[in-house]
Design an enzyme around this catalytic site. Sequence first.
Site, PDB file in Angstrom:
ATOM      1  N   CYS A  80       4.878 -26.150  17.285  1.00  0.00           N
ATOM      2  CA  CYS A  80       4.700 -24.704  17.476  1.00  0.00           C
ATOM      3  C   CYS A  80       3.293 -24.328  17.016  1.00  0.00           C
ATOM      4  CB  CYS A  80       5.744 -23.930  16.675  1.00  0.00           C
ATOM      5  SG  CYS A  80       5.522 -22.138  16.758  1.00  0.00           S
ATOM      6  N   HIS A 111      13.803 -21.971  17.061  1.00  0.00           N
ATOM      7  CA  HIS A 111      12.480 -21.885  16.427  1.00  0.00           C
ATOM      8  C   HIS A 111      11.515 -21.062  17.282  1.00  0.00           C
ATOM      9  CE1 HIS A 111       9.205 -23.072  13.803  1.00  0.00           C
ATOM     10  NE2 HIS A 111       8.467 -23.220  14.891  1.00  0.00           N
ATOM     11  N   HIS A 150      10.970 -18.754  14.686  1.00  0.00           N
ATOM     12  CA  HIS A 150      10.042 -19.570  13.901  1.00  0.00           C
ATOM     13  C   HIS A 150      10.684 -20.011  12.597  1.00  0.00           C
ATOM     14  CE1 HIS A 150       6.804 -18.657  16.723  1.00  0.00           C
ATOM     15  NE2 HIS A 150       7.280 -17.419  16.728  1.00  0.00           N
ATOM     16  N   CYS A 165       3.043 -22.082  13.773  1.00  0.00           N
ATOM     17  CA  CYS A 165       3.596 -22.503  12.487  1.00  0.00           C
ATOM     18  C   CYS A 165       2.806 -23.648  11.867  1.00  0.00           C
ATOM     19  CB  CYS A 165       5.061 -22.912  12.638  1.00  0.00           C
ATOM     20  SG  CYS A 165       6.115 -21.528  13.136  1.00  0.00           S
ATOM     21  N   ASP A 194     -35.661  31.388 -33.941  1.00  0.00           N
ATOM     22  CA  ASP A 194     -34.705  31.645 -35.028  1.00  0.00           C
ATOM     23  C   ASP A 194     -33.289  31.419 -34.499  1.00  0.00           C
ATOM     24  OD1 ASP A 194     -33.281  32.422 -37.184  1.00  0.00           O
ATOM     25  OD2 ASP A 194     -34.206  34.406 -37.404  1.00  0.00           O
TER      26      ASP A 194
END
Length: 1146
Positions: free
Chosen positions: A915, A887, A891, A918, A105
């Site tokens: 290099c 460089h 670089h 690079c 119920d």
Amino acid sequence: TAWTFLKAMQKCSKKREARGSREAPETNFPDTTEESAQQICCTRDSSDSKSVPRSERNKKGIQCQGEGSSRGSQPGQFVGVTYNLEKRPTTIVLINDTPLNVLLDTGADTSVLTTAHYNRLKYRGRKYQGTGIIGVGGNVETFSTPVTIKKKGRHIKTRMLVADIPVTILGRDILQDLGAKLVLAQLSKEIKFRKIELKEGTMGPKIPQWPLTKEKLEGAKEIVQRLLSEGKISEASDNNPYNSPIFVIKKRSGKWRLLQDLRELNKTVQVGTEISRGLPHPGGLIKCKHMTVLDIGDAYFTIPLDPEFRPYTAFTIPSINHQEPDKRYVWNCLPQGFVLSPYIYQKTLQEILQPFRERYPEVQLYQYMDDLFVGSNGSKKQHKELIIELRAILLEKGFETPDDKLQEVPPYSWLGYQLCPENWKVQKMQLDMVKNPTLNDVQKLMGNITWMSSGVPGLTVKHIAATTKGCLELNQKVIWTEEAQKELEENNEKIKNAQGLQYYNPEEEMLCEVEITKNYEATYVIKQSQGILWAGKKIMKANKGWSTVKNLMLLLQHVATESITRVGKCPTFKVPFTKEQVMWEMQKGWYYSWLPEIVYTHQVVHDDWRMKLVEEPTSGITIYTDGGKQNGEGIAAYVTSNGRTKQKRLGPVTHQVAERMAIQMALEDTRDKQVNIVTDSYYCWKNITEGLGLEGPQSPWWPIIQNIREKEIVYFAWVPGHKGICGNQLADEAAKIKEEIMLAYQGTQIKEKRDEDAGFDLCVPYDIMIPVSDTKIIPTDVKIQVPPNSFGWVTGKSSMAKQGLLINGGIIDEGYTGEIQVICTNIGKSNIKLIEGQKFAQLIILQHHSNSRQPWDENKISQRGDKGFGSTGVFWVENIQEAQDEHENWHTSPKILARNYKIPLTVAKQITQECPHCTKQGSGPAGCVMRSPNHWQADCTHLDNKIILTFVESNSGYIHATLLSKENALCTSLAILEWARLFSPKSLHTDNGTNFVAEPVVNLLKFLKIAHTTGIPYHPESQGIVERANRTLKEKIQSHRDNTQTLEAALQLALITCNKGRESMGGQTPWEVFITNQAQVIHEKLLLQQAQSSKKFCFYKIPGEHDWKGPTRVLWKGDGAVVVNDEGKGIIAVPLTRTKLLIKPN
């Protein structure tokens, strides 16, 4: 009724058990249109709940009031214990180890034990004072007693009231502890929920509910009450902080529909891969005798939502004038608008239907969202049994298939198509257009035509699409042309006369026929012997570097992919062009991944002239063309290799038109069948060799095409910026430049000089060392053909003479055609080193008669200035060592080295290439990204097990980077604060990383007033710039690692290299560009402050138009647009990107 269905299912189950098979039941489904009984279900709350599941009940032999258990086609699959409300829902539980039949119920707040059952208990506890129960018969006296209740392995200890009542009642207090729920909807507990997770670092939405009108609020409350009673939603807990706003719309039926804005929640959810990649197409169906189309009702509401995720779906029902506190709810099932609802639904349904597919592999079962298609070739009775079994499988899992949407008689409506056993059609649709259409109306019309084109061959949209040109807003009125109306009427006529299309026969090959319409739209049909399976169209791209053949070749790949997707096979193609045209395109065919089998028919109209173009120079006449402007007037000119010249004034035309007219004039004037055309217009050369193909008589290129058709072969060549043939030069100068072009075009070791300098420079072919007092013969690859009445003179350069290099080149006679060799002698005091590419000698072409004299006057000026002899070049060899040191330390890029140390770019590139750090590693894929000052991109990258957060300004390429200890929201926020302190960012673009989309980071960026967007790598509007910056930064860090002890130091050195040692826009470093931009911003602010008191004016350009208008007064200026009063359109808003502001003009 439900009772009839359960008994029928029980009967079929017993039959299957007797046969030992797993066939589907043969009973019919109950009519869902009739009044069905409500049901109460005891379901499990979680995987470990043991309260009243039907499968457990069947094992124990427990049944409800003698009602038989019902099984579907799959043993062991049950929804739960189902109680028909026409009878009392009872079950057996153990109370104090005593089995008792009790009434369930859900309307009773408290459980009550009858006196008779209390006396039957094996052991009884103490009696405590109870509470009175008011019932139909009056007040009932009670007492309470402690009890132990057991049900399916679950034990609970509680107190129950004992009273003299007819039946023992289990109320909500005990039912809840047992895990039972009242379910009035289809929400199925037999379906296991799928786990849903939020993205790391994100939180649920907390968006407040906006106000709702009284009418909409009443509609929302009504819907919420229904959803609440059906168990689809629940009340939210008091500690739930999340919220997503709702809104209510009225459907055509007059009923209200509740929707929730879950966009913010969708952003935080971890989304997987899309599993539904498109709609099934009827052209891919295999023809079958029987068909059925089913619709699953309330599909989303059947599937439970992850209980741990439900709090994030919370929403609020407000009240008028804050009359009462807001009521808050969460979803228990999949909500509409949730990003994962389609995925979870389709995946769940796929798993439910998989056993059915495996049992009946010959049956076609198509699943798309809540639409199901079933096709079979058995008897009608067998097909009906298949449908009954399929519906039973779905119902066992809680999915209803309403009878009112069950289609068992043709024609069947499925996904916008109309299916019949013999053929299929697109559902009939009349294409209409309103009197004064808007852009939105036209776009809807184009969408309908595109949709119908697969079932109605030959539909076109070119003229309809042309009406939208220049329109940006959906409500903007478009100009509906006669051509568009005619095209619409032709499409309606084709739809009216459309015939049914066929189904796929796997035993036959397919043929795809491609045609080109008069509107340059490519249409195609896929056919078999029984007829057309489906059709399609594609608008071809004109004047975009796409020839007709190229358009069609790419169309073949599109159709082949489409066909493989639908039926798993590639058709044979019947195409309107020749094999020669295909081979010609294949020579440029980097865009072809593969080619299908092709049947050639005939050439494409207007494209045969392409076959006249060749890749190598012909033996015919050579014509050099040029176009230019002088005093606003265009001039076209050409010069031939036999000395003929011509100039023509064209009036006020553009430079590109003048270039095109020069080519047209040259082709028209020559009678030769084999012609070489040399132009310095890349625009004209690119269009003629690759860009044209869809032009008709109305095209400005048509005269050139017609002239090419009349030739046998034509060779087009492009040379960058050759001298001479310019609008303001005479014919004799054009003849002279013809010879210079020929000289410049031969060999790689000859370079042009300034316009005022005579001759050409000769370059060193390779590195050469010339000792003191030594003589060497230096060969070159330069070949020349000296013009008539002229000779060539090879001599030295003043820059070489400074070093003591004596050039003894000599004279080149008129008939000489061999390579040029230069005799060099070192008369200096030290060895001379010549580097590859270095200019060391010069070649001058002279006439035989050159004794004319002219007095000197003040007008004699020079680009050289007053530096005089020896100032042409700089003794840059001395600077090579310094450039190499620069460089090696930083670089630096080649352009910066060449600029700072006055060395040739070739030498600077050689220094860079020597290099090892690079060496170029290639670049990533290009993307379409936003670039503007103060717009930054950010991303995290990893190096040496450490995290680097990189910021890069999109306009200049300036990089700012820092190391993070952890990739979380806190460390990211601190790095953003440092970045914002150093710069003045306006916007930031990142990926969808958890640290970037975390709530603290998002709130910080809002506080700093920095616009934040996110995206996917290498996708339009993505962070492609910062990805490339990360690669560059890592390369530079590795370059400095040998000279540093820590990654932090290498990072700082790399930032100096990236920002101050490489070129950006205009040859400047990123640092220089960034500083220049910031200075310009400050300058503009000062100018605006000065002009603040004065009226603003501007030039502006209206979208869709090419000419600038103005100056006109600015009525109002906002952050993204200005308002002006246009003469033709009145007061309009113009984006700032299409305006140029200025102070009031004089």
